[in-house]
Design a protein around this motif. Structure first.
Motif: not given
Length: 361
Positions: A146-167, A241-247
């Protein structure tokens, strides 16, 4: 069963969209710490807006759908259980196994059920892949990746702070989809080895009323793990949450005579492909299992039917607890630089036969 929803944030819209098609469930009330937001949603859904305490005390509510932020999942679920109500919660089940264990103990002692997202594993995508695997389409299973990656949820979620807290972070927010699928395919995990990383990248909200606001990062943002399943299959998992692009392929299962391209378990019904030594090529696979046209909340409908028929439900608290312990073990392993052996176990949930409905299974 009458349902009361606590927490009407962004994810709740997907549940509300599915309620009219979920058998055995009736939405009757919503609650949120933002009372104005709760009133707005209640009006749109044609149900009552209540305070959290009032919703928990309401005699006509049988089950609480807990869509709060991860940090209060256990607190809200415990309060619902103490009020004599079943619970279905968004993932993760809790922040740690130690926090979540008393909740499951309370449910068992009270004769109540706990269910948990993700229920995407009950859709036609993952269930068709499981039917292929169980039917021997690729021989004996050896490993999965399994390889799931993105640059981070702050790019699309209007209130992303909880994604970067414990849990939050890629491990607790995204890995439950993939870990729940791995356990559904191969059974429980015995031991875990993990490594984690947190970059120095500064993050800011990209959209909505908080655009340009800084997002403090309190969790690791790149996580890799090796899992050993009870039956000998080895899974490798990376979420980031660190990958800008992947194949890199997202999810593959490797057997002694072929490979299954498992659809993204973040969704319910993407297509499955298989490569076998007999064909020497990739081929699409017709849907052969899973709840058709499923969406968020199908696990709750499955649980309601299981309560009615006195059977185990599939998206269970026990499965979610095992997944929670796997994630906790990944962090422990990374911190200790040691392999961590798991304490909990769980049996593979029953498969969903083709054409099933939560109303009749």
């Amino acid at each position: 069963m009458n349902v009361g929803v606590i927490g009407v944030g962004v994810i709740s819209a997907q549940y509300f969209a599915q309620f009219p098609s979920l058998p055995g469930l009736t939405l009757v009330a919503v609650a949120d710490i933002d009372e104005a937001r709760a009133a707005e949603v209640a009006a749109a859904q044609g149900v009552r807006a209540l305070g959290v305490d009032a919703l928990l005390a309401a005699p006509d509510i049988d089950v609480v759908l807990n869509l709060t932020i991860p940090a209060v999942h256990v607190d809200v679920s415990m309060r619902a259980l103490r009020a004599g109500k079943h619970v279905f919660t968004e993932k993760p089940l809790g922040l740690t196994p130690q926090e979540a264990a008393p909740m499951l103990q309370l449910a068992r002692s009270s004769g109540l059920r706990v269910g948990s997202a993700p229920d995407t594993v009950l859709g036609t995508g993952v269930q068709t892949a499981r039917a292929l695997l169980d039917g021997g389409a690729v021989g004996d299973p050896v490993a999965a990746s399994v390889q799931w990656a993105s640059p981070g949820h702050e790019l699309w979620h209007p209130h992303p702070q909880f994604y970067y807290q414990p849990g939050g972070g890629p491990l607790f927010d995204m890995a439950p989809y993939y870990l729940s699928t791995l356990v559904t395919l191969f059974g429980p995990v015995l031991r875990v080895s993990g490594v984690t990383r947190r970059s120095s990248r500064e993050r800011t909200v990209a959209t909505g009323p908080e655009a340009t606001a800084a997002v403090p990062v309190q969790v690791d943002t790149h996580v890799s793990a090796i899992l050993e399943h009870r039956d000998g299959v080895t899974s490798t998992v990376t979420v980031s949450f660190e990958v800008w692009a992947s194949r890199t392929p997202l999810f593959e299962v490797y057997g002694t005579s072929g490979t299954i391209a498992v659809p993204d378990p973040n969704w319910f019904a993407e297509p499955v492909e298989v490569w076998t030594t007999a064909t020497g090529d990739w081929a699409g696979v017709e849907v052969s299992a899973g709840y058709p046209d499923a969406g968020r909340g199908v696990g709750l409908a499955d649980m309601a039917r299981a309560i009615e028929t006195d059977r185990p439900h599939r998206a269970s608290g026990d499965l979610a607890f095992h997944v929670l312990e796997i994630m906790d073990a990944v962090l422990l392993s990374a911190g200790r630089h040691q392999v961590v052996h798991l304490v909990s176990t769980v049996e593979r949930p029953e498969p969903v036969p083709k054409g099933s409905s939560p109303a009749t299974w």
